[in-house]
Structure formats: structure tokens, C-alpha cells
Design an enzyme around this catalytic site. Structure first.
Site, short mmCIF file in Angstrom:
data_model
loop_
_atom_site.label_atom_id
_atom_site.label_comp_id
_atom_site.label_asym_id
_atom_site.label_seq_id
_atom_site.Cartn_x
_atom_site.Cartn_y
_atom_site.Cartn_z
N HIS A 102 0.81 -1.23 0.00
CA HIS A 102 0.00 0.00 0.00
C HIS A 102 0.84 1.28 0.00
O HIS A 102 0.29 2.36 -0.16
CB HIS A 102 -1.00 0.00 1.17
CG HIS A 102 -2.33 0.61 0.80
ND1 HIS A 102 -3.48 0.43 1.54
CD2 HIS A 102 -2.68 1.42 -0.24
CE1 HIS A 102 -4.48 1.10 0.97
NE2 HIS A 102 -4.03 1.70 -0.11
N ASP A 125 -9.81 -0.20 3.97
CA ASP A 125 -8.62 -0.82 4.57
C ASP A 125 -8.93 -1.15 6.03
O ASP A 125 -9.71 -0.45 6.67
CB ASP A 125 -7.46 0.21 4.51
CG ASP A 125 -6.08 -0.39 4.67
OD1 ASP A 125 -5.93 -1.36 5.43
OD2 ASP A 125 -5.13 0.14 4.05
N HIS A 127 -6.57 -0.83 8.07
CA HIS A 127 -5.60 0.06 8.70
C HIS A 127 -5.72 1.46 8.12
O HIS A 127 -6.06 1.62 6.95
CB HIS A 127 -4.17 -0.46 8.46
CG HIS A 127 -3.99 -1.91 8.80
ND1 HIS A 127 -4.21 -2.91 7.88
CD2 HIS A 127 -3.63 -2.50 9.96
CE1 HIS A 127 -3.99 -4.08 8.47
NE2 HIS A 127 -3.63 -3.87 9.73
N ASP A 129 -3.17 3.64 7.76
CA ASP A 129 -1.97 3.96 6.98
C ASP A 129 -1.64 5.46 7.04
O ASP A 129 -1.21 6.05 6.05
CB ASP A 129 -2.14 3.53 5.51
CG ASP A 129 -2.33 2.03 5.35
OD1 ASP A 129 -2.10 1.30 6.33
OD2 ASP A 129 -2.72 1.58 4.26
N HIS A 142 4.33 1.35 4.12
CA HIS A 142 2.94 1.05 3.71
C HIS A 142 1.93 1.46 4.78
O HIS A 142 0.74 1.56 4.48
CB HIS A 142 2.76 -0.42 3.28
CG HIS A 142 2.72 -1.42 4.40
ND1 HIS A 142 2.17 -2.67 4.24
CD2 HIS A 142 3.18 -1.36 5.68
CE1 HIS A 142 2.27 -3.35 5.38
NE2 HIS A 142 2.88 -2.58 6.26
N ASP A 233 -7.40 -1.81 -0.09
CA ASP A 233 -6.51 -2.82 0.47
C ASP A 233 -7.31 -4.09 0.68
O ASP A 233 -8.35 -4.06 1.36
CB ASP A 233 -5.93 -2.32 1.81
CG ASP A 233 -4.85 -3.22 2.37
OD1 ASP A 233 -4.97 -4.46 2.23
OD2 ASP A 233 -3.91 -2.69 2.99
N ASP A 235 -7.00 -6.39 2.55
CA ASP A 235 -7.18 -6.80 3.96
C ASP A 235 -8.36 -6.09 4.64
O ASP A 235 -8.66 -6.37 5.80
CB ASP A 235 -5.88 -6.67 4.77
CG ASP A 235 -5.51 -5.24 5.17
OD1 ASP A 235 -6.37 -4.34 5.19
OD2 ASP A 235 -4.32 -5.03 5.48
N GLU A 278 -1.91 -5.24 -1.66
CA GLU A 278 -1.63 -6.15 -0.54
C GLU A 278 -2.13 -7.59 -0.77
O GLU A 278 -2.29 -8.35 0.18
CB GLU A 278 -2.16 -5.60 0.80
CG GLU A 278 -1.55 -4.24 1.20
CD GLU A 278 -0.10 -4.29 1.69
OE1 GLU A 278 0.45 -5.41 1.83
OE2 GLU A 278 0.48 -3.20 1.93
#
Length: 330
Positions: A102, A125, A127, A129, A142, A233, A235, A278
């Protein structure tokens, strides 16, 4: 703007992994293509231009900056990607960037902004980031991508070697997060201080995905229609759906929630660039786990580009009628 079916899609592969410490994510672009991406998009009636993979240089000497690994390598890769994305958007394509990790969003969003300075950013995402080098627990870039983009963090960011080619350009109010569930303490204070609109998994539980998308698009588009950059992302999805990724977090988006997000973005007609990052095929425990993750990536891209769950009738403007002679033929 109405990009809806700008009728041509550019695919850009970015096989890059130095924004984090696990190798394998550089095989993401090939794995997503191998899962049938080009065929799916061609079936949606797009002219698909696959520009292949960018070739990233390996830098012999790239010392840590503070505890940040590979700063010059990541900076250089993003500079290259920025030019490629800018070129694709400038040529009139809707651009799909296949990562890679990312950290690549830095160059992707920056290149997009060269062509569309009024863009807004939807970041899907687990996260945020949005660490700076001063808040990041790991140092991995990332987890710091958004911090490089935001004007609001300009005076909080040290000068990281490798990034002198760019300066921040995005306002905090032009960003929305969806799917957050693993936010570092430094990131939390940044989100709160800058007043960034975000929807954690708890918010999605509470409001439902339909309301989340309504508020997201209202927040970004109520003042004016402008191009959307979607940075997705894999994830963000629950690890049961997308196991082949580097930093999985339990309790993610369901298949239906993730697809609803992309359908709603498509329905605006404003999607201009999408990152899918990712996907790490080396981290799937089994071939089935890898295949589940890559085919999910293809589904999410197709949906963002107009594949619907209710079917569509592009091929049939009206119900066909049998001709006389076809009835006679036995």
C-alpha cells in the site's frame, strides 16, 4: 465529470514490496491477472489496455531513515508509478493499479492528482496507513502512505529521503476511510485532530453499509462532483475471504459489504483511479486460499467498473422476437 464507462480501462501492474517487510506481495499483479481480470473487464464492454508491469530499480545503497526501511527505494518506485498513472488518466482511461504493497498509493494518488487536482480519496482498509515516521511502530512505509498525501500533516512530517519530488496536496476533508479495525495510537490522534471522516467496522455494524456509503459520498461529493480515487486494500475484507495478505485482521468486511461499497462508487459515475493492493500469493496456506483472495480482487474491480449483481441488459436493448423462418425450422 462523468467517467461512467469512459469505455477504456488501463491496467497498471506495480510489483513492489519494499513498503513493508514481507516479500511475495510483488507477485500480486500477476496473480490478479491470472485470476481472469482482463477477460472479466472485456465482458463488461470496456476496451482494456494492459500496460504490463512497471520495472522498479533495486537501489544498492538505501540506509534507514530513523527506523524507516528502504525510503529511497519506495520514493523512487512511487515517482515512477506517479508518472504512469498520470499518463493513463491523461490519456482518458479509467486506471486500475495492481499492487504491490500500500505504499504505492503515494505515487498512484499523486499521479492522479496531477491530472485531477480536485480528486477525493476513499480508502478501504483495515488500517488507516496514516502514521508519520514519528508515530509509526514498525517504520514500514505502507503504514504511512496517507501522511505523505495530506497538506494538514505537512508540518508534522520530516523530510524523508526519496520523496523530494512530491509535496502534499490533499485536504483532510477530501478523504474517507471505510473498514478500519486496527488503528495505532498515533494514528488515532491524527484522525481525531484533523477531523477525518472514517467508518470503522464498529460504525459499519452500527449504521449498516448502505448508510455508510450514503454519508461517505455525501461528505465527498455534496459540494461538487469530482473524480474519485478508490484505494482498496484487500485486507479490508475478513481474512476468511482474503487470507493471502500480509497483515490480516479479524472481523473485516463481508463479501456483500465490500461489493456494495464498489457498486455505490460505480453508481456515482466518478471513479477515475482504483488501487488494489496487498494481495500476497505467497502467504496463502493453500492454493485455494490464494485463489479465493485473487478472485475476490477480480470481483471487487469488476464491481467498481459496473458489474452488477442484478444482471444488466447491455447486450439486449429489447426482448428478441422469434423470426418466422426460425419457427418453421425443426
Amino acid at each position: 465529470y462523468s467517467f461512467n464507462r469512459s469505455q477504456s480501462v488501463a491496467i497498471l501492474g506495480a510489483p513492489f514490496s519494499k513498503g513493508q517487510k514481507r516479500r511475495g506481495v510483488e507477485h500480486g499483479p500477476k496473480a490478479i491477472r491470472d485470476a481472469g481480470l482482463v477477460e472479466r473487464l472485456s465482458n463488461l464492454d470496456y476496451a482494456v489496455h494492459d500496460f504490463g508491469d512497471l520495472a522498479f530499480k533495486h537501489l544498492e545503497k538505501d540506509e534507514h531513515f530513523m527506523h524507516v526501511p528502504f525510503p529511497r527505494t519506495v520514493g523512487r518506485a512511487n515517482q515512477l508509478l506517479s508518472g504512469a498513472v498520470s499518463g493513463a488518466v491523461g490519456a482518458g482511461h479509467t486506471c486500475i493499479m495492481l499492487g504491490g504493497d500500500h505504499s504505492l498509493a503515494i505515487g498512484s494518488v499523486e499521479g492522479h492528482a496531477q491530472q485531477c487536482p480536485d480528486l477525493c480519496l476513499i480508502w478501504v482498509d483495515a488500517h488507516a496507513d496514516i502514521n508519520t515516521p514519528l508515530t509509526s511502530p514498525s517504520g514500514n512505509l505502507h503504514g504511512q502512505s496517507v501522511a505523505f498525501l495530506l497538506k494538514d500533516l505537512q508540518n508534522k512530517m520530516p523530510e524523508v529521503p526519496g520523496f523530494s519530488w512530491m509535496k502534499p496536496f490533499l485536504s483532510a476533508r477530501d478523504l474517507v476511510y471505510i473498514g478500519l479495525r486496527d488503528v495505532d495510537p498515533g494514528e488515532h490522534i491524527i484522525l481525531k485532530t484533523l477531523g477525518i471522516q472514517y467508518f470503522s467496522m464498529r460504525d459499519i455494524d452500527r449504521m449498516g453499509i448502505q448508510r455508510v456509503m450514503e454519508v461517505t459520498l455525501d461528505h465527498l461529493l455534496a459540494r461538487k462532483q469530482r473524480p474519485i480515487h478508490l484505494s482498496f486494500d484487500i485486507d479490508a475484507f475478513d481474512p476468511s475471504l482474503a487470507p493471502a495478505t500480509g497483515t490480516p485482521v479479524n472481523g473485516g468486511l463481508t463479501y456483500r459489504e465490500g461489493i456494495y461499497v464498489t457498486e455505490e462508487i460505480h453508481n456515482t459515475g466518478l471513479l477515475s483511479v482504483m488501487d488494489v493492493v496487498e494481495v500476497n500469493p505467497t502467504l496463502g496456506a493453500t492454493p485455494e486460499a490464494v485463489e479465493a483472495t485473487t478472485s475476490l480482487a477480480v470481483d471487487v474491480i469488476s464491481s467498481a467498473l459496473g458489474q452488477t449483481r442484478e444482471g444488466a441488459h447491455i447486450a439486449f436493448p429489447k426482448i428478441p422476437e422469434p423470426k418466422e423462418d426460425t419457427e418453421l425450422r425443426l
